[in-house]
Motif scaffolding. Sequence first.
Motif, PDB file in Angstrom:
ATOM      1  N   LEU A 102     -19.610 -10.214  -9.199  1.00  0.00           N
ATOM      2  CA  LEU A 102     -18.492  -9.509  -9.696  1.00  0.00           C
ATOM      3  C   LEU A 102     -18.439  -7.927  -8.854  1.00  0.00           C
ATOM      4  O   LEU A 102     -19.546  -7.788  -8.416  1.00  0.00           O
ATOM      5  CB  LEU A 102     -18.318  -9.342 -11.019  1.00  0.00           C
ATOM      6  CG  LEU A 102     -18.447 -10.770 -11.626  1.00  0.00           C
ATOM      7  CD1 LEU A 102     -18.560 -10.574 -13.249  1.00  0.00           C
ATOM      8  CD2 LEU A 102     -17.346 -11.409 -11.406  1.00  0.00           C
ATOM      9  N   LYS A 103     -17.444  -7.511  -9.230  1.00  0.00           N
ATOM     10  CA  LYS A 103     -17.316  -5.969  -8.454  1.00  0.00           C
ATOM     11  C   LYS A 103     -18.457  -5.201  -8.808  1.00  0.00           C
ATOM     12  O   LYS A 103     -19.102  -4.655  -7.859  1.00  0.00           O
ATOM     13  CB  LYS A 103     -16.006  -5.378  -8.962  1.00  0.00           C
ATOM     14  CG  LYS A 103     -15.565  -4.075  -8.254  1.00  0.00           C
ATOM     15  CD  LYS A 103     -14.344  -3.628  -8.682  1.00  0.00           C
ATOM     16  CE  LYS A 103     -13.529  -2.978  -7.822  1.00  0.00           C
ATOM     17  NZ  LYS A 103     -12.028  -2.405  -8.075  1.00  0.00           N
ATOM     18  N   LYS A 104     -18.871  -4.974 -10.090  1.00  0.00           N
ATOM     19  CA  LYS A 104     -19.922  -3.959 -10.508  1.00  0.00           C
ATOM     20  C   LYS A 104     -21.326  -4.707 -10.985  1.00  0.00           C
ATOM     21  O   LYS A 104     -22.336  -4.082 -11.229  1.00  0.00           O
ATOM     22  CB  LYS A 104     -19.624  -3.127 -11.514  1.00  0.00           C
ATOM     23  CG  LYS A 104     -18.324  -2.290 -11.131  1.00  0.00           C
ATOM     24  CD  LYS A 104     -18.714  -0.990 -10.460  1.00  0.00           C
ATOM     25  CE  LYS A 104     -17.628  -0.151  -9.968  1.00  0.00           C
ATOM     26  NZ  LYS A 104     -17.783   1.164  -9.463  1.00  0.00           N
ATOM     27  N   LEU A 105     -21.166  -6.232 -11.006  1.00  0.00           N
ATOM     28  CA  LEU A 105     -22.359  -6.963 -11.628  1.00  0.00           C
ATOM     29  C   LEU A 105     -22.545  -8.189 -10.677  1.00  0.00           C
ATOM     30  O   LEU A 105     -21.724  -8.778 -10.138  1.00  0.00           O
ATOM     31  CB  LEU A 105     -21.853  -7.160 -13.082  1.00  0.00           C
ATOM     32  CG  LEU A 105     -21.538  -6.312 -14.220  1.00  0.00           C
ATOM     33  CD1 LEU A 105     -21.037  -6.886 -15.389  1.00  0.00           C
ATOM     34  CD2 LEU A 105     -22.849  -5.466 -14.473  1.00  0.00           C
ATOM     35  N   SER A 106     -23.942  -8.308 -10.893  1.00  0.00           N
ATOM     36  CA  SER A 106     -24.368  -9.463 -10.036  1.00  0.00           C
ATOM     37  C   SER A 106     -25.574 -10.266 -10.579  1.00  0.00           C
ATOM     38  O   SER A 106     -26.345  -9.267 -11.293  1.00  0.00           O
ATOM     39  CB  SER A 106     -24.509  -9.295  -8.519  1.00  0.00           C
ATOM     40  OG  SER A 106     -25.729  -8.393  -8.272  1.00  0.00           O
ATOM     41  N   GLY A 107     -25.808 -11.372 -10.642  1.00  0.00           N
ATOM     42  CA  GLY A 107     -26.890 -12.271 -11.239  1.00  0.00           C
ATOM     43  C   GLY A 107     -26.402 -13.353 -11.815  1.00  0.00           C
ATOM     44  O   GLY A 107     -25.294 -13.850 -11.305  1.00  0.00           O
ATOM     45  N   SER A 108     -27.088 -14.226 -12.647  1.00  0.00           N
ATOM     46  CA  SER A 108     -26.811 -15.404 -13.131  1.00  0.00           C
ATOM     47  C   SER A 108     -26.743 -15.347 -14.517  1.00  0.00           C
ATOM     48  O   SER A 108     -27.316 -14.610 -15.417  1.00  0.00           O
ATOM     49  CB  SER A 108     -27.769 -16.447 -12.533  1.00  0.00           C
ATOM     50  OG  SER A 108     -29.041 -16.331 -13.088  1.00  0.00           O
ATOM     51  N   ILE A 109     -26.037 -16.113 -15.071  1.00  0.00           N
ATOM     52  CA  ILE A 109     -25.895 -16.568 -16.544  1.00  0.00           C
ATOM     53  C   ILE A 109     -26.257 -18.092 -16.891  1.00  0.00           C
ATOM     54  O   ILE A 109     -25.737 -18.940 -16.112  1.00  0.00           O
ATOM     55  CB  ILE A 109     -24.766 -16.340 -17.247  1.00  0.00           C
ATOM     56  CG1 ILE A 109     -24.302 -15.076 -16.907  1.00  0.00           C
ATOM     57  CG2 ILE A 109     -24.290 -16.776 -18.627  1.00  0.00           C
ATOM     58  CD1 ILE A 109     -22.800 -14.610 -17.245  1.00  0.00           C
ATOM     59  N   SER A 110     -27.157 -18.285 -17.726  1.00  0.00           N
ATOM     60  CA  SER A 110     -27.617 -19.873 -17.920  1.00  0.00           C
ATOM     61  C   SER A 110     -26.956 -20.531 -19.203  1.00  0.00           C
ATOM     62  O   SER A 110     -26.889 -19.651 -20.266  1.00  0.00           O
ATOM     63  CB  SER A 110     -28.865 -20.028 -18.073  1.00  0.00           C
ATOM     64  OG  SER A 110     -29.812 -19.906 -16.966  1.00  0.00           O
ATOM     65  N   VAL A 111     -26.180 -21.224 -19.311  1.00  0.00           N
ATOM     66  CA  VAL A 111     -25.518 -22.010 -20.601  1.00  0.00           C
ATOM     67  C   VAL A 111     -25.984 -23.482 -20.536  1.00  0.00           C
ATOM     68  O   VAL A 111     -26.341 -24.205 -19.700  1.00  0.00           O
ATOM     69  CB  VAL A 111     -24.041 -21.909 -20.240  1.00  0.00           C
ATOM     70  CG1 VAL A 111     -23.405 -20.386 -20.209  1.00  0.00           C
ATOM     71  CG2 VAL A 111     -23.416 -22.788 -19.131  1.00  0.00           C
TER      72      VAL A 111
END
Length: 193
Positions: free
Chosen positions: A124-133
């Motif tokens: 994203l514009k200001k954020l990066s990484g991953s989310i686990s669901v």
Amino acid sequence: MASTPQRFALLVLLFVVFPIKGSLASRHHHHHHHQNQLKSLHFALFQHETINKTGYIIVNGVAGVGPGVTQTTTSFGTLFAFQDPMTVAPNRSSKLVGIAEGTSITSSLDGLRSISIAKITLRLKKLSGSISVVGGTHNVKPADHPVVGGTGDFTFVQGYVTSSPVDLKGLTVVYKIQFHLYWPPYAPQPSFN
């Protein structure tokens, strides 16, 4: 039994210590209250899944149980894997900001529900990484999935994502993925500015 100078020293010590403790306790309470204010982020993206291009049936389910494979169903026990692009709008040509990759196993005899595991990598514009669901998915109705972890700017993130079908016709199906993310007080706080 304590002598008078010892009693006096104890009283002075008590008067000195209690105001300091009271002061520290109120300061600690204020700090503790500040820590309980969670940062949150709410947004939506669109997942585009194209059969036999970004999503594949790996193992066919039980033959003769349920409706079989249709536009919205798979046989009970079907193992499906995907690596789908995520964009900012329902149109596939809109800006790519992430990838959803994971697997699902059809868990209902009617072929409409599955147990899903996914890692959503975001830039994203200001954020990066991953989310686990992980959680239960319904093929034709909205479904909530708990967030069970994250990496990068999403380390320690909590919350849930809601997956809702947008377009289920054709080879490419589109789901709206709504993110409801919260950072606990002990997590590194991302900067949204």
